[in-house]
Motif scaffolding. Structure first.
Motif, mmCIF file in Angstrom:
data_model
loop_
_atom_site.group_PDB
_atom_site.id
_atom_site.type_symbol
_atom_site.label_atom_id
_atom_site.label_comp_id
_atom_site.label_asym_id
_atom_site.label_seq_id
_atom_site.Cartn_x
_atom_site.Cartn_y
_atom_site.Cartn_z
ATOM 1 N N ASP A 95 0.916 -1.194 0.040
ATOM 2 C CA ASP A 95 0.028 -0.063 -0.069
ATOM 3 C C ASP A 95 0.937 1.298 0.029
ATOM 4 O OD1 ASP A 95 1.055 0.115 2.563
ATOM 5 O OD2 ASP A 95 -0.758 -0.518 3.549
ATOM 6 N N THR A 96 0.324 2.624 -0.004
ATOM 7 C CA THR A 96 0.944 3.692 0.212
ATOM 8 C C THR A 96 1.878 3.918 1.197
ATOM 9 O OG1 THR A 96 -0.723 4.948 1.291
ATOM 10 C CG2 THR A 96 -0.778 4.936 -1.117
ATOM 11 N N THR A 97 1.703 3.254 2.256
ATOM 12 C CA THR A 97 2.794 3.269 3.540
ATOM 13 C C THR A 97 3.805 2.140 3.381
ATOM 14 O OG1 THR A 97 1.387 1.806 4.834
ATOM 15 C CG2 THR A 97 0.898 4.042 4.744
#
Length: 208
Positions: A13-15
């Motif tokens: 994911d984006t993290t």
């Protein structure tokens, strides 16, 4: 009840955390009590008649018969191989049906008591029941040659010096086996032994 889940990562994911695709299902688990298990005993006489017997129960079977045993609830539900056994070979025999797991052929032989057992080869889970085989008295006998019934009939001409095998069949076909004695009305013409082997000694006629 339990939940079984399968998952596999397919990205982040984006993290930077992993992303998973997953699927789950719920399974209801219960303990099958011994009294709920059963074996179905099916007549092989074309009638389709059957009776169900529970774990530890006793069933009475009359005469010499061939029956099909089919496992019901409580065993073989995970498709493991089933091992069949009979503890008294002169009373009955049981043979697994190699084409269908959980099914077997039971042959009753003579009066007596025997325990039939079905056991899971891996789990060790077992089911057993007792059979009591009772006698069925023969009320007749038939004589066959080459699969043809010649009882009270006349055999085709048989050449001198030949030996032929005669077969006896008790009536009804469920009759308990008994010792059969064969005799010849004229041993100079033909002689036989107690297995039904008939030897033709001379040209003439006689009665077996």
């Amino acid at each position: 009840e339990i939940t079984v889940t399968a998952k596999t990562p397919y990205g982040v994911d984006t993290t930077g955390g992993a992303l998973y695709a997953s699927a789950s299902l719920k399974v209801q688990v219960y303990e099958l009590l011994p009294e709920e298990a059963m074996i179905r005993i099916i007549n092989n006489d074309g009638t389709g008649d059957y009776q169900d017997v529970g774990n530890g129960e006793t069933v009475t079977l009359a005469g010499a018969r061939t029956l099909t045993l089919r496992l019901g609830n409580g065993i073989a539900e995970n498709n493991e191989k089933i091992v069949w056994s009979c503890d008294t070979a002169f009373v009955a025999s049981v043979t697994a049906d190699e084409t269908l797991n959980g099914q077997a052929v039971l042959r009753t032989i003579r009066p007596g008591t025997a325990v039939i057992r079905a056991r899971g080869a891996v789990s060790g889970q077992s089911f057993s029941f007792t059979i009591k085989v009772t006698a069925v008295e023969a009320d007749g006998i038939a004589i066959f040659y080459n699969g043809v019934d010649y009882t009270n009939g006349v055999l085709p001409s048989v050449a001198k010096g030949r030996e032929i095998n005669l077969e006896n069949r008790l009536l009804p076909d469920t009759a308990t086996p008994v010792n059969i004695t064969w005799t010849s009305s004229d041993r100079k013409v033909a002689s036989n032994n107690n297995s039904g082997l008939l030897k033709i000694n001379s040209d003439s006629g006689m009665t077996v």
